[in-house]
Design an enzyme around this catalytic site. Structure first.
Site, PDB file in Angstrom:
ATOM      1  N   SER B  49       0.805  -1.214   0.000  1.00  0.00           N
ATOM      2  CA  SER B  49       0.000   0.000   0.000  1.00  0.00           C
ATOM      3  C   SER B  49       0.841   1.268   0.000  1.00  0.00           C
ATOM      4  O   SER B  49       0.317   2.350  -0.200  1.00  0.00           O
ATOM      5  CB  SER B  49      -0.941   0.008   1.210  1.00  0.00           C
ATOM      6  OG  SER B  49      -0.176   0.068   2.394  1.00  0.00           O
ATOM      7  N   HIS B  90       1.645   3.918   7.015  1.00  0.00           N
ATOM      8  CA  HIS B  90       1.045   4.812   6.015  1.00  0.00           C
ATOM      9  C   HIS B  90       1.518   6.237   6.261  1.00  0.00           C
ATOM     10  O   HIS B  90       2.142   6.549   7.276  1.00  0.00           O
ATOM     11  CB  HIS B  90      -0.480   4.736   6.062  1.00  0.00           C
ATOM     12  CG  HIS B  90      -1.036   3.567   5.317  1.00  0.00           C
ATOM     13  ND1 HIS B  90      -2.359   3.211   5.358  1.00  0.00           N
ATOM     14  CD2 HIS B  90      -0.444   2.650   4.492  1.00  0.00           C
ATOM     15  CE1 HIS B  90      -2.554   2.137   4.620  1.00  0.00           C
ATOM     16  NE2 HIS B  90      -1.407   1.773   4.083  1.00  0.00           N
ATOM     17  N   ASP B 115      -7.505   6.226   5.202  1.00  0.00           N
ATOM     18  CA  ASP B 115      -7.549   5.049   6.077  1.00  0.00           C
ATOM     19  C   ASP B 115      -8.767   4.945   6.993  1.00  0.00           C
ATOM     20  O   ASP B 115      -8.805   4.030   7.829  1.00  0.00           O
ATOM     21  CB  ASP B 115      -6.286   5.025   6.966  1.00  0.00           C
ATOM     22  CG  ASP B 115      -5.046   4.671   6.166  1.00  0.00           C
ATOM     23  OD1 ASP B 115      -5.207   4.347   4.980  1.00  0.00           O
ATOM     24  OD2 ASP B 115      -3.948   4.727   6.732  1.00  0.00           O
TER      25      ASP B 115
END
Lengths: 235, 172
Positions: B49, B90, B115
């Site tokens: 990701s 992230h 998210d």
């Protein structure tokens, strides 16, 4: 008596370790009093460090990281201190000692150190430091260098007698405690006097003699098994 | 060799050597945790990701002390939310407010949406306490070993077995 276990004669670490292990057996049988202080302190420090880590793991597992930061930091510091102490002890105090003990008459203290085998030279290097038990002053330092083939037979069995002859012949205090072996050393050494060890003069035992000695020491059953060409014995 | 087990001191020393290897590794990990103030100072990227910045199997080094500056927009952080064991790495894309109660929103560089879906039920943003650390360094690909081990559990068993055997049989 001696280890009946065979080792690989190509494994230098095994050769050294087996020889090291034979020293306490021999000296203690002569009436030397072995001192375990060195290894006991090492074990104490080591297990204390291990305990610290175990406790740290336990509270970390039970309560999580955030709740136990402070004790964990303390444990890490303590562990570092203990481990440093352990390293210092091993490198500067123990210095590879394989035997520390007092002679039967209680007057001399011996400290035997064997150097780790370097390179591909199959040679046992033993340093014997003899000091006065009362004052601690070093009386003599003897260095013994001998090929492992002086006391290992071709099959990799340790033969005690020639090794004991080397020790008794080279280190005065041990010779005093074991006159028989010292005489044997003197008889075979003819001419090589004192502390100088001539590499070409081995312990005076040919491979055949080593095998014979081994046979004499082994139990009847094992000697028989040897005759049959190493066939596995039936249990 | 195994014959040394007949001598209690030698047996204790051998056990100690084995124990010290494990405990030293553990205490070094804990020391690093304390130093970085993060419960898990080194993590392995498990998903794609964050591509192309981070690939699966990259090893990340985290730092969790805000000495000079607060966590800011643009930082890549590792966070874990309640009820989900696996930490996520992230990027912080939005920040509202300042201090430990500032509201942070994260998004994977390679993801289409932010998210919010990944957070715990009823949670719309992250707070400082959710964050395990900011990424300060990485080693590419090294972490793939742990991915292999966790995806193929038999490898783990085999590795432990071999290590144990080696320690048992060797003295030096």
């Amino acid at each position: 008596m001696s280890q009946q276990e065979k080792i690989s004669v190509y494994n230098l670490a095994d050769l050294k370790n087996t020889t090291d292990d034979a020293i306490p057996n021999y000296l203690n049988s002569l009436g030397f009093t072995q001192s375990h202080t060195l290894s006991d302190v090492r074990l104490g420090l080591g297990y204390l460090a291990l305990l610290t880590a175990a406790a740290c793991f336990a509270w970390d597992y039970q309560l999580g990281f955030e709740a136990t930061k402070l004790p964990t930091a303390a444990a890490v510091a303590l562990y570092a201190v203990l481990n440093t102490a352990l390293t210092v002890w091993i490198f500067f105090v123990e210095r590879g000692a394989v035997y520390v003990g007092t002679s039967p008459d209680g007057r001399a203290r011996v400290r035997l150190t064997s150097a780790s085998v370097r390179g591909a030279v199959p040679e046992y290097r033993l340093t014997a430091e003899v000091s006065d038990a009362a004052t601690g002053r070093v009386r003599e330092t003897v260095e013994v260098r001998r090929g492992f083939n002086a006391w290992f037979d071709a099959a990799g069995r340790f033969v005690a007698a020639p090794f004991q002859v080397v020790l008794a012949g080279q280190v005065g205090v041990i010779g005093q405690a074991d006159p028989k072996r010292r005489e044997a050393a003197a008889a075979e050494g003819k001419g090589t006097t004192g502390r100088v060890v001539d590499e070409s003069v081995s312990a005076g035992y040919t491979p055949e003699m080593l095998a014979a000695l081994q046979g004499a020491e082994a139990t009847g059953a094992e000697a028989e098994a040897g005759k049959k060409g190493g066939k596995r014995r039936k249990a | 060799m195994l014959s040394s087990l007949g001598n209690p001191r030698q047996a204790a020393a051998q056990l100690l050597n084995f124990g010290l290897i494990i405990s030293t590794a553990f205490m070094m990990w804990k020391g690093l945790s304390i130093f970085t103030d993060s419960s898990s100072p080194i993590v392995v990227v498990l998903s794609g990701s964050m591509e192309p910045a981070m690939q699966r199997g990259d090893l990340l080094v985290l730092w969790n002390r805000n000495i000079w500056a607060e966590t800011a927009v643009g930082d890549i952080v590792v966070y874990s939310v309640k009820g989900k064991d696996i930490p996520i790495v992230h990027r912080v894309v939005r920040k509202f407010g300042v201090g430990p109660k500032a509201k942070l929103l994260t998004k994977g560089d390679n993801n289409h949406s932010d998210d919010t879906e990944l957070y715990a039920k009823g949670q719309d943003f992250l707070e400082r306490e959710n964050i395990l650390g900011t990424v300060v360094g990485y080693v590419p690909f090294v972490g793939y070993v742990t991915i292999m081990l966790s995806e193929h559990p038999w490898m783990k068993t085999a590795m432990l077995g071999i290590m144990g055997l080696v320690v048992m049989l060797q003295r030096e």
